[in-house]
Write a protein that holds these residues in place. Sequence first.
Motif, PDB file in Angstrom:
ATOM      1  N   GLY A   1      12.625  81.219 -57.607  1.00 38.45           N
ATOM      2  CA  GLY A   1      11.526  80.737 -56.772  1.00 38.45           C
ATOM      3  C   GLY A   1      11.785  81.005 -55.303  1.00 38.45           C
ATOM      4  N   SER A   2      13.006  80.718 -54.847  1.00 34.49           N
ATOM      5  CA  SER A   2      13.320  80.949 -53.435  1.00 34.49           C
ATOM      6  C   SER A   2      13.157  82.418 -53.082  1.00 34.49           C
ATOM      7  CB  SER A   2      14.755  80.519 -53.149  1.00 34.49           C
ATOM      8  OG  SER A   2      14.868  79.141 -53.312  1.00 34.49           O
TER       9      SER A   2
ATOM     10  N   ARG B   1      20.122  84.521 -49.935  1.00 33.82           N
ATOM     11  CA  ARG B   1      19.980  83.855 -51.224  1.00 33.82           C
ATOM     12  C   ARG B   1      20.383  84.782 -52.380  1.00 33.82           C
ATOM     13  NH1 ARG B   1      17.694  78.757 -52.212  1.00 33.82           N
ATOM     14  NH2 ARG B   1      18.207  78.345 -54.382  1.00 33.82           N
TER      15      ARG B   1
ATOM     16  N   VAL C   1       9.425  83.170 -52.835  1.00 34.36           N
ATOM     17  CA  VAL C   1       8.791  82.655 -51.620  1.00 34.36           C
ATOM     18  C   VAL C   1       9.205  83.489 -50.410  1.00 34.36           C
ATOM     19  CG1 VAL C   1       8.643  80.667 -50.088  1.00 34.36           C
ATOM     20  CG2 VAL C   1       8.527  80.325 -52.535  1.00 34.36           C
ATOM     21  N   SER C   2      10.494  83.816 -50.315  1.00 32.62           N
ATOM     22  CA  SER C   2      10.942  84.658 -49.200  1.00 32.62           C
ATOM     23  C   SER C   2      10.214  85.990 -49.217  1.00 32.62           C
ATOM     24  CB  SER C   2      12.446  84.911 -49.289  1.00 32.62           C
ATOM     25  OG  SER C   2      13.146  83.699 -49.170  1.00 32.62           O
TER      26      SER C   2
ATOM     27  N   GLY D   1      16.762  74.025 -54.822  1.00 37.86           N
ATOM     28  CA  GLY D   1      15.315  74.223 -54.857  1.00 37.86           C
ATOM     29  C   GLY D   1      14.808  74.131 -56.274  1.00 37.86           C
ATOM     30  N   GLY D   2      13.509  74.166 -56.418  1.00 37.60           N
ATOM     31  CA  GLY D   2      12.901  74.038 -57.733  1.00 37.60           C
ATOM     32  C   GLY D   2      11.906  72.903 -57.728  1.00 37.60           C
TER      33      GLY D   2
END
Lengths: 317, 500, 152
Positions: C14-15, C63, C18-19, C71-72
């Motif tokens: 997910g991170s 990351r 999003v990045s 995160g999550g």
Amino acid sequence: MLRRTILKTGAAFAVMAGLATGASADIDGPVNYIIPFGPGGESDISARLQQPFFAEKFGQEMVVSYQPGGGGAVGWASLNGLNGDGQTIMGVNLPHIVIKPAQKDVGFTTDGLNTFYMFHYTPDAIVVPAGSPYQTLDDLVADAKANPAQVTMSGSGKASANHLAQIKFDKMAGIQTTYVPFKGTGASVTALLGNQVKAQWGYTTVGAKQGDAVRMLAVAMEERHPLFPDVPTFKELGYDMTGGAYRGIALPNTASAETTKMWSDMIGEINADPAFRQKMLDGGFALLDVDAGGMADFMAARSAEYLNDAREAGLIK
Amino acid sequence: MEFGHFLSAMTPFNIALALFGVVAGTIVGSIPGLTATMALAVLVPITFSMDPASALILLGAIYTGAIYGGAYAAILLNTPGTPSAIATTFDGYPMAKKGDGDLAVALACFASVFGGMVGAIALLLLAPPLSKVALAFGPIEYFWLSVFGLSLIASLSNGNLMKGLAGGAFGMILSTVGVAEISADIRLTFGSQVMIGGFGVVGALIGLYCIPVLIDLVAVPDRHLKVEEDVKSVRIGEAFSIAMRSKFNLIRSSVIGTLVGILPGAGGSVAGLVAYSEAKRTAKPHQKFGEGEPDGIMATESANNATVGGGFIPTLVLGIPGTPPDAIVLGALLVQGVRTGPAMFSQSGSIVYTFIYGLIIATVLMLPAGLLIGRYAYKSIVTIPKAVLVPTVGFMTIIGTFSIRNSVSDVIIMLCLGVFGWVVARFGFAASPIVLGLILGPIAEQGFVQGWTIGAATNNLFGMFFGRPISQAILAFTLVTLFLPAVLAYKKRRSAPEEL
Amino acid sequence: MSGVPSNRSQGHIGSLIVSAFFVFAGAVTLYDTTGYSDRDSQVFPQAVAIILIITAALSFIIRFQKPSDEGGFGRGIWWRRVLLIAGMFLACFLMPSIGFLAAGAVAFAGGLIAAMHDKWAAKTVLLYWGCGAVILVAFYSVFKFVLSVPLP
């Protein structure tokens, strides 16, 4: 409808107390007067000046609300979707409603707006701080000729009345000044008073509001403004410049011809009131009487001029 | 300044108006989406039939009450009720979560009254000289001020600087959407008319702060806020002693608020952020800003209420409104035939002074009224069952966002932004840097473009950006805020190398 | 969710997504600025977009090299979240046709059901829905009649 029969707010209540209701042509309850800008600008002030006269003459409250966004475009794009029963009106501004749709698709067209009255304009004026070395317009022109682009002039926004006036005047006088756009006249006056710029493209209203703190070098009117008998017009000084930012009111285009006529008559009546005229003049405004009948010709003439100026300035294609 | 004006402000009618205004304003401010501007715009016609000074007292009281009321939603729901209360969420909500919501509300009240008094007294005694501050701030100073505000991102992003900066940059990009404010383009709308008006700040605040809270609330059965078993009815005494211990913070933040309030175009949100940033920079080692530090709330709340008095300074002295509510008051004055501007204090002195005393009275009345309403607000938020609280707040976000511009698409944008904000926050991109970018972006852009235009015209770009004393001072503060913590940490590490 | 960091955890993927999205948003902004006629409108979005691309790309790379579970979406019941938001969206789309009050009731009902973790009892049903009706009408009236907001 229920909501119209209920008096809105203590405001309506307070103003209406003691006044005879009825006598209103066809309006039924408080009128929603939308200003498509934030508060404090010339559009807001002139609407606020109309407010008490409307209540007094027609026995109904005029509720001013603000719907800012997109330099007015958000409001105008929504206008024709509103109810055309005559209970909702919206302020319109020139040159905004001509220039914006000519630049890009902004959700409304100049002709699509049912503008029924143009009631005043704020004549363009060159304003300098009281301590400025420019005593006359000639001083400014001479400085700009000697130092091209070094004379900085603030104004409200780009592709606006101020910006068009700057481009036009530069051309007429054969000079090159630098236009610095600000967010609204208030910010542009602040920059002037703080000596961030050397002069301002503003309106006669700036002179009325700031009094002795500023000096106007010339106003773009046919004749001198009654409030400033000592300030020459551009015409007197040899520049054929008249005009400014014009303000009027529009109804949604679903409004019937009768409703439009009624509104045109009502605003005309307010405009004819000597006390209203005096308040407007004291504020530095210049009155204008273009009613629904004369609107088509007026708009055609103004549009042609604005579009021509903007095209020459490279603001639109 | 004569005593007579004070007496004419003290009529029972005026006091009743001030009380009513403060109460109404507090309620208006506590509802996200309901702004002081809207309430004032509706009430202006009252001024036509009233004595101007009394009408102004009413308007001023509503304004100041609304700025305070914004703290409730910030503390109890993590949603600034007004943009001024953005920085109140940083520590207010963590406090409420720990079970100290009542204490936070009481602290906000003390701080607001204190800040409001400082602003109003500055207006009373120092208005003409202080109005020069508004003029000394040119485009470049606004640019640097916004950069200073953005530097807060570094400390808000909890060790994840890149993500914080990316969020801030994204917020600034959001701020450019729509018709450009000072240049002549329409940006990032991709041909759609929905986005012409851009992202409204109030709608974005509701979306980015409130919607994620709601989404998290419904997902689990836990209580919204932690409540101590024996709910102490009021914690006024405790709040008062905390406030007394932070005298210096209160004074500094109030002065910052007054000064920033004087700057037209900055406003309560910037004042709160600057004061918060300063409070954090000068924090003692045991203070944990961002985790429920009382000084964070007090800094923001005293600063934003100080902007009320501060904002009236350019409004009354220069005829230049600092904020939209100021602009409405100015319009009301004009209709009354009161000539604002340089001559106002001499020509219409009695109205102006009666108004200022009225504002002071209203600020004082805010203390009992605010504590009482605050207690009630806290109690209702903690006792209302979640199943009613969530849909009520949800409905408020819809009606509030709608009424800003009477537009359904604004509500949809708000919801989309809310869901987006919730998702990215789950992966380390917090909402606050985005909001900071959104609020400070336009100030930065306009200041930069104007400063560049003027600097280029006068062939002095370097001097324009770096040569002006106020700019240099703000720049220095920014650098200290950004790098001092890192330098101190480095020194510490050098002296104790074994400690990792 | 705790345990050994893995390359495939929700937080990690997910991170990264999003990045990557932020990098994409920066690129789109840069592309959009090429269509502006006024240089003044270009400088700021261009500068900011470049910052966005750099910072988002760096956070992506950091990351990527140091995978972690941070995160999550965490624990929580998905249908409740979805119902809440769906109810509010539905209200927006229905608003022009059925009016504000009815649309508000849709959103309110969605939120109420989504947030109701206890058992429904006859008393709570009556009480909560009754409260809801009062709150809706009260807010509606205040906005429409006192604040003159033209609610549909």
